[in-house]
Design a protein around this motif. Structure first.
Motif, PDB file in Angstrom:
ATOM      1  N   ALA A  57       0.842  -1.191   0.000  1.00  9.13           N
ATOM      2  CA  ALA A  57       0.000   0.000   0.000  1.00  9.13           C
ATOM      3  C   ALA A  57       0.881   1.246   0.000  1.00  9.13           C
ATOM      4  N   THR A  58       0.384   2.312  -0.612  1.00 12.37           N
ATOM      5  CA  THR A  58       1.131   3.565  -0.644  1.00 12.37           C
ATOM      6  C   THR A  58       0.527   4.619   0.277  1.00 12.37           C
ATOM      7  N   GLU A  59      -0.692   4.405   0.743  1.00 10.92           N
ATOM      8  CA  GLU A  59      -1.357   5.343   1.647  1.00 10.92           C
ATOM      9  C   GLU A  59      -1.832   4.591   2.884  1.00 10.92           C
ATOM     10  N   TRP A  61      -4.556   4.452   4.386  1.00  9.24           N
ATOM     11  CA  TRP A  61      -5.935   3.945   4.347  1.00  9.24           C
ATOM     12  C   TRP A  61      -6.107   2.843   3.295  1.00  9.24           C
ATOM     13  N   GLU A  62      -5.012   2.372   2.726  1.00  8.10           N
ATOM     14  CA  GLU A  62      -5.083   1.344   1.693  1.00  8.10           C
ATOM     15  C   GLU A  62      -4.615  -0.006   2.225  1.00  8.10           C
ATOM     16  N   SER A  63      -5.133  -1.072   1.625  1.00  4.45           N
ATOM     17  CA  SER A  63      -4.733  -2.427   1.991  1.00  4.45           C
ATOM     18  C   SER A  63      -4.216  -3.158   0.750  1.00  4.45           C
ATOM     19  N   PRO A  64      -3.042  -3.791   0.851  1.00  2.00           N
ATOM     20  CA  PRO A  64      -2.513  -4.566  -0.277  1.00  2.00           C
ATOM     21  C   PRO A  64      -2.954  -6.027  -0.254  1.00  2.00           C
ATOM     22  N   LEU A 397      -9.701   2.005   6.593  1.00  3.03           N
ATOM     23  CA  LEU A 397      -9.752   1.468   5.243  1.00  3.03           C
ATOM     24  C   LEU A 397     -10.608   2.360   4.342  1.00  3.03           C
ATOM     25  N   ASN A 398     -10.029   2.764   3.222  1.00  2.00           N
ATOM     26  CA  ASN A 398     -10.732   3.515   2.164  1.00  2.00           C
ATOM     27  C   ASN A 398     -11.241   4.886   2.609  1.00  2.00           C
ATOM     28  N   PRO A 400      -9.623   8.405   3.596  1.00  5.29           N
ATOM     29  CA  PRO A 400      -8.546   9.360   3.898  1.00  5.29           C
ATOM     30  C   PRO A 400      -9.001  10.504   4.795  1.00  5.29           C
ATOM     31  N   THR A 403      -9.267   9.259   8.394  1.00  7.98           N
ATOM     32  CA  THR A 403      -7.903   8.948   8.828  1.00  7.98           C
ATOM     33  C   THR A 403      -7.193  10.219   9.255  1.00  7.98           C
TER      34      THR A 403
END
Length: 548
Positions: A57-59, A61-64, A397-398, A400, A403
């Motif tokens: 993930a780059t942010e 609030w993101e999940s890889p 998650l998702n 911003p 967050t």
């Protein structure tokens, strides 16, 4: 040294104490080796369906990861799901089994489950909701006593595990892999809190030294677990943080996790009988919703709880009188109150029957009302409870915006502010007033619902109470108490008003007291404000105005 992860630690402990009991439930018992083998087979099923971690993930609030939804009552499959997901580098997340179709669809749209592990009793709703999703997830159905047939397209859980290879995956779990904890949504739509599993273990799950520093050496962690002999009885549902954290925290210390017979609510007699039979040493509870029925059952019956050492209370308060009665029955048991959130872990703690203030945990701060500075001890300003340090979630998650609003920086330090108002006393203890989301502005005065509720629950004849606001021509919003009385009790409005007047300023005293026979708690013991508001909305009586 890097932090440890759940999959690696459980595997190492299973190698050290393979035949020790790991999970006990009404249907059986599993050793550490057996739980390791079954969760490894589940990981194989997930992996061979293409699930895992893909890139990074780059942010915040993101999940890889691909995500595994756990839509289950308490039981061994829930814990196998958590562990098996981490072994496959899939991020697990909790699902509230009380959700109806639209709520579940909203959750799944946000969480994007690539797989759903569910009890058969939920097959019908799963069948309807997955048709509304953009992609069809892998469905794994756990048999139960509902009599529901296997959902078309689903795999039977036991059959899938039996068909999977027992060989370990060529996958290396990492402390940076995510564990998603969805909040209950009591103050808005549920939000997925993104914890790195290493931070979760070194923080809320307690894999740390006495000074708070994380245990990072695997051999040390295994030796600690091998010495552990705790048996943790999980009454709260695993679909909420209090249950999951107690179970996984027990595992981090080598404990056996024990489940009572009833999994869809609290049966105090069943809970205490299980504690007696299994020689339980630690038990998490959730406020008066657990403590009061336990006390009443102890009044009625006799239980040998000599092995019990700790009651860990979180997510809701215990009334002082209820706590005194509880300690009267269990004089050798320590009651630890902890207050925190899905976002912060445990922020403050307290012990004793009558303590009103909390001791801050390492990293805890009270911020000014504008959230720009730390308050010094003794400042009268009502601020915000915050938690800092290295062991914090990444974000939501998702989301911003949320967050950024919740995870802030003060003087260069990253802090999480979950929404509790607090004051830092001169002696360094913390006086917690309650969630801002449950604050009622009446006639220009702020009233914290939890403060009034605590007073009401401690009055004679009151089994439970919640406080909400409703529109008022005079006050803008007036305070209304929804109370559930104890069997055989019938306190009058004057009784309740007088009891409140002895401990509360006049503007905090409810303008109306509404009775209900309905439960006012969610399955995890937290306040069900939706139920209280429904009682208020249905009330058509004329309320006499109380003179201030």
């Amino acid at each position: 040294m890097p932090l440890l992860d759940l999959a690696t630690l459980h595997e190492a402990v299973a190698s050290a104490v393979p035949d020790r009991e790991c999970v006990v439930w009404p249907g059986g018992r599993s050793t550490w080796r057996e739980v390791g083998e079954r969760s490894g087979r589940l990981a194989r099923v997930l992996f061979e369906h293409g699930l895992g971690r893909h890139g990074r993930a780059t942010e915040p609030w993101e999940s890889p990861h691909d995500h595994l939804a756990l839509y289950l009552h308490n039981g061994p499959e829930y814990l196998e799901g958590l562990l098996g997901a981490h072994k496959a580098r899939v991020a697990p997340f909790n699902v509230n089994y009380r959700y109806v179709d639209d709520e579940l669809a909203q959750l799944f749209t946000d969480a994007r489950p690539a797989a759903i592990l569910f009890h058969a009793r939920f097959a019908a709703v799963i069948g309807r909701v997955v048709k509304r999703l953009d992609a069809a997830p892998l469905l794994l159905q756990v048999a139960d006593d509902s009599g529901e047939e296997l959902l078309p397209g689903a795999l039977g859980y036991e059959a899938a595990l039996a068909a999977a290879s027992p060989d370990p995956l060529d996958v290396r779990p990492d402390a940076g892999d995510l564990h998603i904890l969805y909040t209950g949504g009591t103050t808005g739509l549920p939000k997925g809190v993104l914890w790195r599993i290493g931070d979760l273990m070194a923080g809320p799950l307690g894999l740390a030294h006495r000074d708070g520093s994380p245990i990072t050496d695997l051999d040390e962690a295994v030796e600690r677990a091998a010495r552990g002999r705790h048996r943790v009885l999980i009454g709260p549902p695993l679909m909420h943080g209090a249950g999951t954290w107690s179970a996984l925290g027990g595992w981090c210390g080598g404990a056996c996790v024990v489940f009572p017979g009833r999994t869809d609510g609290l049966d105090a007699a069943d809970l205490l009988a299980t504690a007696e039979r299994e020689r339980v040493t630690r038990m998490p509870i959730v406020g008066d919703a657990f403590a009061r029925p336990i006390v009443e059952e102890l009044d009625r019956g006799s239980y040998d709880l000599s092995a019990l050492r700790t009651l860990l209370n979180s997510a809701a308060g215990i009334s002082p009188e209820v706590k005194r009665r509880l300690l009267g029955h269990l004089p050798d048991v320590r009651v630890h109150d902890v207050l925190g959130s899905s976002e912060s872990g445990f922020a403050v703690t307290r012990r004793g029957a009558a303590d009103r203030t909390f001791v801050p945990a390492p990293g805890t701060a009270v911020l000014s009302a504008d959230r720009r500075r730390r308050l010094a001890p003794g400042e009268e300003e009502l601020g915000w409870l915050a938690k800092g340090g290295d062991r914090l979630p990444l974000g939501y998650l998702n989301d911003p915006a949320k967050t950024a609003a919740t995870f802030i920086a003060v003087d260069g330090e990253r802090l999480v502010v979950a929404g509790d108002r607090a004051r830092l006393r001169a002696d360094g203890t913390v006086e917690v007033h309650g969630r801002e989301a449950t604050t009622i502005n009446t006639g220009g005065e702020k009233v914290f619902a939890e403060e009034v509720e605590t007073v009401l629950r401690d009055l004679p004849g009151i089994a439970d109470a919640l406080v909400v606001g409703r529109p008022s021509e005079r006050w803008g919003t007036e305070i209304v108490a929804v109370v559930r009385t104890a069997p055989g009790a019938a306190p009058t409005d004057d009784d309740l008003r007088g009891g409140c007047a002895a401990r509360l300023a006049r503007y905090k005293i409810p303008k109306a007291f509404l009775r209900t026979g309905r439960g006012l708690r969610l399955p995890n013991g937290k306040a069900d404000y939706a139920a209280a508001r429904a009682v208020v909305a249905a009330d058509t009586t004329d309320v006499a105005t109380v003179t201030e």
